[in-house]
Design a protein around this motif. Structure first.
Motif, PDB file in Angstrom:
ATOM      1  N   GLY A 207      13.363 -10.625  47.282  1.00 23.56           N
ATOM      2  CA  GLY A 207      12.120 -11.139  47.846  1.00 23.56           C
ATOM      3  C   GLY A 207      11.263 -10.024  48.399  1.00 23.56           C
ATOM      4  N   ILE A 208      10.134 -10.415  48.994  1.00 25.48           N
ATOM      5  CA  ILE A 208       9.240  -9.458  49.650  1.00 25.48           C
ATOM      6  C   ILE A 208       9.050  -9.897  51.098  1.00 25.48           C
ATOM      7  CG2 ILE A 208       8.025  -8.645  47.610  1.00 25.48           C
ATOM      8  CD1 ILE A 208       5.869 -10.716  48.097  1.00 25.48           C
ATOM      9  N   PHE A 209       8.884  -8.907  51.968  1.00 23.01           N
ATOM     10  CA  PHE A 209       8.781  -9.186  53.400  1.00 23.01           C
ATOM     11  C   PHE A 209       7.629  -8.384  53.982  1.00 23.01           C
ATOM     12  CE2 PHE A 209      10.234  -7.828  57.762  1.00 23.01           C
ATOM     13  CZ  PHE A 209       9.908  -9.026  58.382  1.00 23.01           C
ATOM     14  N   TYR A 210       6.816  -9.056  54.828  1.00 27.99           N
ATOM     15  CA  TYR A 210       5.714  -8.380  55.508  1.00 27.99           C
ATOM     16  C   TYR A 210       5.999  -8.373  57.004  1.00 27.99           C
ATOM     17  CZ  TYR A 210       1.110  -7.304  57.410  1.00 27.99           C
ATOM     18  OH  TYR A 210       0.073  -6.731  58.099  1.00 27.99           O
ATOM     19  N   ASP A 211       6.068  -7.183  57.578  1.00 25.83           N
ATOM     20  CA  ASP A 211       6.335  -6.995  59.003  1.00 25.83           C
ATOM     21  C   ASP A 211       5.051  -6.474  59.655  1.00 25.83           C
ATOM     22  OD1 ASP A 211       7.175  -6.388  61.531  1.00 25.83           O
ATOM     23  OD2 ASP A 211       8.871  -5.123  60.907  1.00 25.83           O
ATOM     24  N   LYS A 212       4.343  -7.359  60.347  1.00 27.72           N
ATOM     25  CA  LYS A 212       3.038  -6.983  60.905  1.00 27.72           C
ATOM     26  C   LYS A 212       3.145  -5.884  61.956  1.00 27.72           C
ATOM     27  CE  LYS A 212       2.916 -10.440  64.620  1.00 27.72           C
ATOM     28  NZ  LYS A 212       2.166 -11.557  65.226  1.00 27.72           N
ATOM     29  N   SER A 213       4.319  -5.729  62.594  1.00 30.99           N
ATOM     30  CA  SER A 213       4.477  -4.717  63.638  1.00 30.99           C
ATOM     31  C   SER A 213       4.416  -3.300  63.081  1.00 30.99           C
ATOM     32  CB  SER A 213       5.812  -4.912  64.368  1.00 30.99           C
ATOM     33  OG  SER A 213       6.906  -4.649  63.509  1.00 30.99           O
TER      34      SER A 213
END
Length: 298
Positions: A207-213
């Protein structure tokens, strides 16, 4: 033009030790990645096998061993792949390479063969707009595959349903017919930069993951690839739903059950615009018992 493709491979001429005519492989197996396929193309041209009748390319995980056809496995080589990629970029341009990549992501069993035939045609006629020549059967077949991949990409961008978790991450599961996850990441990356989210392809196990931090408003964080999702979570995502998500799904399912007009239902048209294979990951299709009860009271 093959020399343009291979550049510094003059020393790779076939000889009795490397490719005797009696054992010329008719099947080239590549590692199941775009780099692996590019490496196989390099190998074919370096051994001057491109005009060998009946030459076929298959991903290693799609090939059933044969006692008749000789096969050889080509390891992935970043340098060789990069050399082929640069040449194809020059010959096909951005639009043509987009079709090559999208075709590869279809994961069809014979896609390695189709793409190689298109590449061979491109190298043979460098001044021709190959991708517009639909009179060529391989180009036509690739165009049809790319159209199907594009349709799946569009549907995934529309049908992804995020579920808020107890870790304050919006999580979505998908199971597309084609490997379109690399194609839809930019769509969500552009729209959801103010929250943490992940999309996981259940069929392909990544999968893909977006970490705004890890980003700023001016410089959003890059997408990360993830593979280590707990199987229990994939089977029972409701186990990590936040209270807000539970309430939202309850209200949304109740609304969906009641907004329909029974007399105007058209299941055939509904399935045409929303294929049934997507339903198991759509929260509105997981109708709660009390939502059904409310619908019957109308």
């Amino acid at each position: 033009m093959s020399m343009l493709l291979l550049e510094n491979t003059k020393h790779n001429k076939p000889n009795a030790h490397t490719t005797p005519s009696a054992v010329i492989p008719s099947i080239i197996l590549y590692e199941p990645s775009f780099e692996g396929w590019l490496s196989a193309v390099f190998y074919i041209y370096s051994k001057r096998l491109q005009d060998h009748a009946g030459l076929q390319l298959y991903a290693q995980d799609n090939y059933v061993p044969s006692l008749i056809d000789p096969a050889i496995s080509v390891p992935s080589d970043a340098e060789h792949a990069e050399r082929v990629l640069k040449t194809l970029n020059k010959l096909l341009g951005r639009s043509g390479m987009r079709q090559i990549l999208w075709g590869f992501l279809s994961e069809k069993q014979i896609i390695g063969i189709i793409l190689f035939e298109v590449v061979k045609y491109t190298i043979a006629y460098p001044n021709r707009d190959v991708m517009e020549d639909l009179g060529n059967l391989h180009v036509l077949e690739l165009a049809q595959i790319v159209k199907s991949v594009g349709r799946e990409k569009h549907r995934m961008e529309a049908f992804v349903r995020f579920e808020h978790t107890t870790q304050d991450i919006y999580f979505a599961r998908i199971e597309p017919d084609f490997n379109v996850l690399p194609l839809i990441g930019a769509h969500f990356h552009k729209r959801y930069q103010d929250q943490d989210w992940a999309i996981y392809d259940v069929r392909r196990g990544y999968g893909i993951f977006y970490d705004k931090s890890k980003g700023t408003p001016k410089h959003p964080a890059p997408l990360q690839t993830i593979t280590d999702i707990d199987e229990a979570v994939l089977r029972h995502p409701a186990s990590i739903h936040s209270l807000d998500e539970q309430r939202y799904q309850h209200f949304w399912q109740g609304y969906f059950a009641n907004v329909n007009i029974k007399e105007r239902k058209n299941p055939r048209l509904h399935r045409q615009y929303l294929p049934q294979r997507y339903w198991k990951y759509l929260s509105e299709k997981q109708v709660l018992p009390d939502a059904e009860h409310l619908q019957k009271r109308r």
